[in-house]
Structure formats: C-alpha cells, structure tokens
Design an enzyme around this catalytic site. Structure first.
Site, PDB file in Angstrom:
ATOM      1  CG  HIS A  77       7.924  -1.169  12.864  1.00 43.25           C
ATOM      2  ND1 HIS A  77       8.525  -1.056  11.629  1.00 43.25           N
ATOM      3  CD2 HIS A  77       6.587  -1.175  12.635  1.00 43.25           C
ATOM      4  CE1 HIS A  77       7.596  -0.993  10.689  1.00 43.25           C
ATOM      5  NE2 HIS A  77       6.405  -1.055  11.273  1.00 43.25           N
ATOM      6  CG  ASP A  79      11.516  -3.198  10.761  1.00 39.42           C
ATOM      7  OD1 ASP A  79      10.859  -2.724  11.705  1.00 39.42           O
ATOM      8  OD2 ASP A  79      11.170  -4.232  10.160  1.00 39.42           O
ATOM      9  CG  ASP A 116       4.616   0.497   7.438  1.00 39.57           C
ATOM     10  OD1 ASP A 116       4.729   0.407   8.671  1.00 39.57           O
ATOM     11  OD2 ASP A 116       4.296  -0.462   6.705  1.00 39.57           O
ATOM     12  CD  GLU A 146       5.526  -4.398  11.803  1.00 40.90           C
ATOM     13  OE1 GLU A 146       4.299  -4.657  11.833  1.00 40.90           O
ATOM     14  OE2 GLU A 146       6.101  -4.005  10.762  1.00 40.90           O
ATOM     15  CD  GLU A 147       6.991  -3.317   7.673  1.00 48.99           C
ATOM     16  OE1 GLU A 147       6.235  -4.261   7.349  1.00 48.99           O
ATOM     17  OE2 GLU A 147       6.614  -2.139   7.748  1.00 48.99           O
ATOM     18  CG  ASP A 170       2.981  -0.005  12.262  1.00 47.38           C
ATOM     19  OD1 ASP A 170       3.152   0.700  11.252  1.00 47.38           O
ATOM     20  OD2 ASP A 170       3.286  -1.201  12.318  1.00 47.38           O
ATOM     21  CG  HIS A 459       4.607  -2.983   2.706  1.00 46.54           C
ATOM     22  ND1 HIS A 459       4.268  -4.193   3.275  1.00 46.54           N
ATOM     23  CD2 HIS A 459       4.891  -2.165   3.742  1.00 46.54           C
ATOM     24  CE1 HIS A 459       4.356  -4.102   4.588  1.00 46.54           C
ATOM     25  NE2 HIS A 459       4.727  -2.870   4.898  1.00 46.54           N
TER      26      HIS A 459
END
Length: 490
Positions: A77, A79, A116, A146-147, A170, A459
C-alpha cells in the site's frame, strides 16, 4: 555497513524509497503518490491502470522461460501513518519525510518513517525498473488508505487480476513468513454535548498525560503498554468520586490503529474547592508509574492552571457520560489463540478521543481472527453507546485471512529460504490487519503469503528500518522469483 545516506540510496530499493519519501502520502492524501506511480509505469511502457480509489495496477510480462509459471500478484500500500513528536514542525500534507541514517538503521526526523508500507512500493518499483531479474508475469497492485479504512483493497476490482500467486510485502520481521492475519473494524460513538452556563468563581485546570510508547494497535497490543485515553478516564473517574467537576474539552490519540501516547482534559472546579488537585495528580502519576514500570516507564502526568474562563461547560450528565464511556469502552487483549501459542486472537484499542462544540467522539479499532468474536466486541461497544445516549456507527470492516494448510507458495518460500540461509523460516500468523484477507476473499483461488524486512516502532515517530535486512529481503524475493521457473514445472 553503509556509512552515509547517499551510499544507501545507491541501492535500487532505497533509491525509490527516497523518491517516494519526498511525496506526502498520508492516508487520504494519496493523489500525488498515485500519479507518480502511474507516470513511472507509463515512462517504462508498462500497462498501468489508476482506478477511482487511486489504486495503481501495473503489469509486466514474464521473462523468457517463465511464461508457464502462474502470474504473480505483488501487493503493498502507498499510504502511511502520519505521527510526529509534540512540537515538531512538520506538515504531512506538504512536507517530505526527512531521512536519517543511524548506524545501519533508517529513521525520519521526529516523524513516522513510512517504511510501513513504502518499502513494498520501493521493492515493486525496483523490480519493475530492472531488466536483469528473472521473473514470471507480474501484476503489481499498490493500494490506498490501508492504514485507515482499507478502502483501496476493498474497492479493487477482482476482474483485473489473472494471477494465482499473491505476495504481500507488508510484514515487519525478516525471517518470518506470514500466513494468516486478523480481520478488523472501526467502531465509533458520538456523544452529544449538553452545555450549561458556567457559574462564577471557577478555576480551570489542564490535566495532561504523556510519555507513553504507543505503537501499532495490532502488533503491540499484547505488550501491555498504557493507553493514554483509558488512563485519563481512570483519573477523571477518581476525581469525580472525590469532588464533582465540569469538563470543557477532552482529546487524546491521533489514529484508531495506534495506541494513544498522549491525552488531555480541561476541567473546572470551584475556586474554593477543598481539594489539592496537583497532589492528586502527582499521586496518580506514582500509581501509573508503578503499574507501567516495565511497559511504559516514561509516563508523565501533569496539571496546570488555565487562565481562560469559558461561558459554558459540559453538563453534569455529559461529564458523567464521557467518564462512563472512557471507563467502560473495552481496550486491550480480549482473548488469546488456543491454537497458535502467543498469538492474540481478539483485541480492541480506544485509539482516538476528540471533542468539538457539538460532541465527543470515541474511536476504537477492533480486531479478531474469529469473525464472531469481532462482532461480539462491536455489540459491546454499541451497548455502551446506548447507555451513554451516543450515536454508534462502524466503518472499514475487513475480513480475516484464514490459514491455508496446503500452500504451494509457502513451500517454495520455505525451500528458497533454507537454501539461502541454512535454516527454515518461521511460519507465523499475526494479530494485525493485512490486505491479504480482502484479496483472498475477492480471489478465493489465490495462494497467498506475506513477508518483509525488519521494521521497529511502526506508527510512532521512532519508526526505523534495518538497511541490511531490507537488502537481504530484496535478495530473498529475487531468489524466489527466479526459482519459480523450476518449482512450477509445466
């Protein structure tokens, strides 16, 4: 060891990672990165499609001798989660990510790095740009959002794919092949605020909770780290029992899928209230430091007086309902798998609490590898919303990825890994949402697997990526693609 960032960027994977790091690409802000990927494909005369969700689908024909191998769907992904340290002047809507090399680790500057899942995009671009890597036909799909909602994967058309092998990039631990993941859903309750005229003679205080590690709400939920929203709720409940107060605002956390690191509330008490609030807060800091002495030793709780005296405050009922929500909304690990040792089966994370002039919103990320248990937690949140007279809704419901016992692609990856390193890889399931679940539901015939290099503290602003691991994983992926000629005999 690479000694400079410029040296690292000479590697094709890091060359493209640096390029995409210059393009803002937070979830929901993917138009520019999507257009970049489309231009990349067109400039190389590759067949490419950009759909309405801004997903990018790129095809590359098989190398000579690989025409008989089933087409490979390679997926990641575009994003990233946008988190930054407090006081950091970074605009995720416009500013590039500033890369830093520390020893053999790649960091950003006080923000999330975006490895990520930018590293999957970089792998894909390096592969598409190469002319000397043997491979079967490639169908590369880079998805959006995705996030947050998995919107890209959920809206991707299954008709566009012909591949039978699905490789997701991922994952975050080298040497571990992922073969199953949890499903998830975002639950939201909106508590309407009833305002009352503020009486005279009040004193305001801002209570702040900070210094927590946070982390990915799927990958780190089992570590017992503190949730700033829940901890603040405990403090407010304790205070309300000792002395009634009125809330004026409450906010904590930034993303539903990130364990909140900070939270704050502004409250008002009568100026002549016989309560030593600084002492009470200090006592709470001592209690929480003791509880979290291993998982979150840096926790800090502070209180300061506010000069502003508002005209209106939350009503007694609204204040009570906010505290009730904070106390009752479930959070943390709910059940552990009885089949896979150490795997979290179900969990939930109260990731975001926000307030405005109309409502207080509570947003939770619910995960489970068992669909019925996921629904049970949704219903629990719904009942709490009813109890507090809040509006309840859900979004971004995505399926779990079930384990496939007889996976041919898994055997291939195991064989190549053992040939390269002498030891077999670890086969694991994770308590996090992967788009594999969406795609295996859309394409039930595919054989799927997920892998990736070592990443840490994703994150969070401490996110970092191992340079050597990224290069080894790249070499491993190339070796698997090359071996497919022998493994899938016509």
């Amino acid at each position: 060891m690479h000694t400079t960032l410029e040296d690292v960027k000479k590697h094709p994977v890091f060359h493209y990672f640096a390029e995409i790091s210059a393009i803002p690409r937070g979830s929901g802000n993917e138009k520019e990165i999507s257009n970049y990927l489309l231009r990349f494909a067109k400039e190389r005369n590759l067949e490419a499609v950009q759909d309405e969700a801004l997903n990018i689908f790129i095809k590359k024909t098989a190398s000579e001798g690989y025409e008989h191998v089933p087409a490979i769907i390679l997926q990641g992904h575009m994003d990233m989660v946008c988190e930054k340290n407090k006081g950091t002047a970074h605009d995720f809507e416009h500013d590039p990510i500033s890369l830093q090399l520390k020893d053999d680790m790649l960091y950003a500057s006080n923000t999330t790095l975006g490895a990520d899942n930018g590293i999957a995009v970089a792998y894909a671009l390096a592969l598409l740009d190469s002319s000397d890597i043997p491979h079967p036909a490639l169908e590369i799909i880079i998805t959006t959002e995705e996030e947050t909602t998995m919107k890209g994967a959920l809206e991707a058309s299954p008709e566009i794919f012909s591949g039978e092998i699905f490789i997701n990039l991922d994952s975050e631990e080298e040497g571990k092949l992922l073969v199953s993941s949890a499903g998830g859903i975002t639950a939201m309750q909106a508590l309407p605020i009833q305002w009352e005229t503020a009486p005279k003679g009040l004193k305001g205080y801002k209570i702040q909770l900070s210094g927590l590690f946070g982390g990915h709400s799927g990958m780190s939920i089992q570590k017992g780290r503190g949730n700033a929203n829940k901890l603040l709720g405990r403090m407010l409940h304790d205070l309300s029992v000792q002395y009634p107060f009125s809330l004026h605002s409450i906010n904590g956390g930034l993303k539903s899928n990130a364990i909140p690191r900070e939270a704050e509330a502004v409250i008002y008490l009568p100026a002549d209230a016989s309560i030593d609030l600084p002492k009470l807060v200090s006592n709470w800091e001592h209690v929480l430091k003791n509880e979290l002495r291993t998982a979150d030793p840096g926790i800090s709780v502070t209180v300061e007086e506010t000069a502003e005296c508002p005209d209106k405050l939350y009503s007694v009922k609204t204040t009570h309902n906010v505290i009730t929500s904070l106390m009752l909304i479930p959070n943390g690990v709910l059940s552990m798998s009885q089949e896979i040792v150490g795997l979290t089966e179900s969990s939930t994370n109260l990731g975001v609490v926000t307030s405005n002039s109309q409502e207080v919103r509570f947003v939770s990320e619910i995960r489970s590898s068992v669909k019925s248990l996921k629904q049970q937690t949704v219903e629990q949140n719904n009942l709490i919303a009813q109890l507090t007279e809040s509006r309840f809704s859900t979004e971004a419901d995505y399926p779990e990825w079930p384990y496939l016992p007889d996976s041919k692609v898994r055997r291939l990856f195991e064989t190549v890994y053992k040939d390269l390193y002498g030891n077999p890889p670890e086969i694991v399931a994770i308590h996090a949402g992967l788009e594999c679940g969406v795609f295996t539901e859309k394409l039930p015939h595919i054989d799927a697997i997920s892998l990736g290099p070592d990443m840490f503290d994703v994150h969070t602003p401490e996110e970092h990526l191992s340079v050597p691991s990224t290069i080894r994983t790249w070499d491993y992926l190339k070796a698997v693609l090359q071996e497919m000629n022998n493994f899938y005999k016509s």
